[in-house]
Design a protein around this motif. Structure first.
Motif, PDB file in Angstrom:
ATOM      1  N   ASN A   1      -9.088   8.007  -6.815  1.00 11.10           N
ATOM      2  CA  ASN A   1      -9.062   7.423  -5.932  1.00 11.10           C
ATOM      3  C   ASN A   1      -7.047   7.855  -5.896  1.00 11.10           C
ATOM      4  O   ASN A   1      -7.370   7.670  -4.921  1.00 11.10           O
ATOM      5  CB  ASN A   1      -9.078   5.764  -6.244  1.00 11.10           C
ATOM      6  CG  ASN A   1     -10.153   5.205  -6.081  1.00 11.10           C
ATOM      7  OD1 ASN A   1     -10.908   5.149  -5.206  1.00 11.10           O
ATOM      8  ND2 ASN A   1     -10.539   4.705  -6.750  1.00 11.10           N
TER       9      ASN A   1
ATOM     10  N   GLY B   1      -7.008   8.821  -1.987  1.00  6.66           N
ATOM     11  CA  GLY B   1      -5.853   8.285  -0.586  1.00  6.66           C
ATOM     12  C   GLY B   1      -4.964   9.457  -0.540  1.00  6.66           C
ATOM     13  O   GLY B   1      -4.736   9.398   0.468  1.00  6.66           O
TER      14      GLY B   1
ATOM     15  N   THR C   1      -4.951   9.664   8.490  1.00  6.60           N
ATOM     16  CA  THR C   1      -4.050   9.049   8.713  1.00  6.60           C
ATOM     17  C   THR C   1      -3.046   9.753   9.567  1.00  6.60           C
ATOM     18  O   THR C   1      -2.980   8.956  11.321  1.00  6.60           O
ATOM     19  CB  THR C   1      -2.929   7.754   7.960  1.00  6.60           C
ATOM     20  OG1 THR C   1      -3.599   7.442   7.347  1.00  6.60           O
ATOM     21  CG2 THR C   1      -1.968   7.218   8.503  1.00  6.60           C
TER      22      THR C   1
ATOM     23  N   GLY D   1      -9.767   4.123   2.188  1.00  9.43           N
ATOM     24  CA  GLY D   1      -8.934   3.220   1.545  1.00  9.43           C
ATOM     25  C   GLY D   1      -8.385   2.456   0.550  1.00  9.43           C
ATOM     26  O   GLY D   1      -7.500   2.702  -0.130  1.00  9.43           O
ATOM     27  N   GLY D   2      -9.885   2.002   0.128  1.00  7.65           N
ATOM     28  CA  GLY D   2      -9.610   0.449  -0.607  1.00  7.65           C
ATOM     29  C   GLY D   2      -9.381   0.960  -1.554  1.00  7.65           C
ATOM     30  O   GLY D   2      -8.267  -0.487  -1.959  1.00  7.65           O
TER      31      GLY D   2
ATOM     32  N   TYR E   1      -7.962   3.454  -2.880  1.00  4.73           N
ATOM     33  CA  TYR E   1      -6.914   3.591  -3.172  1.00  4.73           C
ATOM     34  C   TYR E   1      -5.852   2.390  -3.600  1.00  4.73           C
ATOM     35  O   TYR E   1      -4.445   2.581  -4.426  1.00  4.73           O
ATOM     36  CB  TYR E   1      -6.041   4.766  -2.486  1.00  4.73           C
ATOM     37  CG  TYR E   1      -4.739   5.370  -2.952  1.00  4.73           C
ATOM     38  CD1 TYR E   1      -4.517   6.242  -3.833  1.00  4.73           C
ATOM     39  CD2 TYR E   1      -3.596   4.585  -1.374  1.00  4.73           C
ATOM     40  CE1 TYR E   1      -3.638   6.755  -4.178  1.00  4.73           C
ATOM     41  CE2 TYR E   1      -2.674   5.323  -1.842  1.00  4.73           C
ATOM     42  CZ  TYR E   1      -2.258   6.061  -3.251  1.00  4.73           C
ATOM     43  OH  TYR E   1      -1.131   6.654  -3.142  1.00  4.73           O
ATOM     44  N   THR E   2      -6.155   1.486  -2.992  1.00  5.77           N
ATOM     45  CA  THR E   2      -4.869   0.623  -2.466  1.00  5.77           C
ATOM     46  C   THR E   2      -4.834  -1.067  -2.958  1.00  5.77           C
ATOM     47  O   THR E   2      -3.333  -0.546  -3.512  1.00  5.77           O
ATOM     48  CB  THR E   2      -5.226  -0.019  -1.054  1.00  5.77           C
ATOM     49  OG1 THR E   2      -5.527   0.818  -0.243  1.00  5.77           O
ATOM     50  CG2 THR E   2      -4.320  -0.974  -0.869  1.00  5.77           C
TER      51      THR E   2
ATOM     52  N   LYS F   1      -2.736   1.430  -5.586  1.00  6.37           N
ATOM     53  CA  LYS F   1      -1.286   0.608  -6.245  1.00  6.37           C
ATOM     54  C   LYS F   1      -1.089  -0.065  -5.904  1.00  6.37           C
ATOM     55  O   LYS F   1       0.455  -0.709  -5.633  1.00  6.37           O
ATOM     56  CB  LYS F   1      -1.244   1.199  -5.074  1.00  6.37           C
ATOM     57  CG  LYS F   1      -0.948   3.760  -4.914  1.00  6.37           C
ATOM     58  CD  LYS F   1       0.029   3.830  -5.576  1.00  6.37           C
ATOM     59  CE  LYS F   1      -0.571   5.208  -6.469  1.00  6.37           C
ATOM     60  NZ  LYS F   1       0.429   5.839  -7.231  1.00  6.37           N
TER      61      LYS F   1
ATOM     62  N   GLY G   1      -1.978  -2.563  -3.803  1.00  5.76           N
ATOM     63  CA  GLY G   1      -1.438  -3.266  -2.471  1.00  5.76           C
ATOM     64  C   GLY G   1      -1.987  -3.829  -1.794  1.00  5.76           C
ATOM     65  O   GLY G   1      -0.740  -4.379  -0.897  1.00  5.76           O
ATOM     66  N   HIS G   2      -2.695  -4.539  -2.362  1.00  5.83           N
ATOM     67  CA  HIS G   2      -3.623  -5.558  -1.350  1.00  5.83           C
ATOM     68  C   HIS G   2      -2.570  -6.875  -1.791  1.00  5.83           C
ATOM     69  O   HIS G   2      -2.250  -6.989  -2.577  1.00  5.83           O
ATOM     70  CB  HIS G   2      -5.225  -6.029  -2.409  1.00  5.83           C
ATOM     71  CG  HIS G   2      -6.315  -4.536  -1.735  1.00  5.83           C
ATOM     72  ND1 HIS G   2      -6.733  -4.716  -0.482  1.00  5.83           N
ATOM     73  CD2 HIS G   2      -6.492  -3.542  -3.004  1.00  5.83           C
ATOM     74  CE1 HIS G   2      -7.774  -4.043  -1.044  1.00  5.83           C
ATOM     75  NE2 HIS G   2      -7.347  -3.309  -2.066  1.00  5.83           N
TER      76      HIS G   2
ATOM     77  N   THR H   1       3.675   1.668  -7.315  1.00  3.27           N
ATOM     78  CA  THR H   1       4.198   2.895  -6.389  1.00  3.27           C
ATOM     79  C   THR H   1       3.817   4.033  -6.867  1.00  3.27           C
ATOM     80  O   THR H   1       3.908   4.845  -7.457  1.00  3.27           O
ATOM     81  CB  THR H   1       4.930   2.520  -5.076  1.00  3.27           C
ATOM     82  OG1 THR H   1       6.330   2.310  -5.847  1.00  3.27           O
ATOM     83  CG2 THR H   1       4.494   0.822  -4.227  1.00  3.27           C
TER      84      THR H   1
END
Length: 176
Positions: A15, A19, A26, A65-66, A68-69, A72, A74-75, A176
């Motif tokens: 992942n 990412g 992106t 990307g879910g 990877y989020t 990290k 990030g959710h 992060t």
């Protein structure tokens, strides 16, 4: 436990690589949107292909990307309660969330999307609009692939949480 650590490390590396790919896509999306805006406002023209490319790339970024989020951290979550918890209590929340919510939810979406994606690939579905992208089956394929990556990362999170509960792993200081 070493096997679980190895599995978790492999998933995390997968992942992380995904990412990295999503980050470059992106950048591509930013360039496509910039081009579309310039074309619309300076040259008073727009292309269906460009507009569809924007949402194809966004679908890829969002779905793929879910995992990877999640890696990290990030959710979005309700941190009012979670941050007040201790290290092991957070690990329990994460483990139970993975087992009771994330895994069943991912499995539900993966299994229910297969037929949808299969039918799209079988007819090589494209845009119904003139000048549109002839590869609509590709972003649809991102649905099960993205949720498989999210499921894998959930399994990794569950392994990390289990090891934290058992005292075999310290908490991550920086996600992060």
């Amino acid at each position: 436990m070493n096997v679980l650590k190895a599995v978790s490390l492999w998933i995390d590396k997968l992942n992380t690589w995904v990412g990295w790919v999503v980050a470059w896509v992106t950048l591509g999306l930013v360039l496509v949107v910039f081009t579309d805006v310039v074309m619309r406002y300076l040259f008073r023209t727009s292309f269906v292909f460009t507009q569809e490319l924007e949402w194809h790339l966004f679908a890829f970024i969002f779905l793929i990307g879910g995992g990877y989020t999640l890696l990290k951290d990030g959710h979005v979550r309700v941190d009012i309660v979670y941050q007040a918890l201790g290290f092991k209590a957070r690990a329990w929340v994460n483990l139970l969330g993975v087992l009771l919510l994330l895994i069943p939810g991912c499995l539900l979406i993966i299994t229910t999307s297969w037929n949808f994606v299969y039918k799209s690939w079988a007819i090589m579905e494209g845009s119904p609009d003139p000048g549109g992208i002839p590869f609509r089956f590709l972003p649809k394929a991102c649905i099960p692939v993205g949720f498989i990556l999210l499921l894998l990362q959930g399994i990794s999170l569950g392994i990390h949480s289990l090891m934290q509960i058992a005292g075999l792993e310290s908490p991550q200081k920086d996600a992060t």
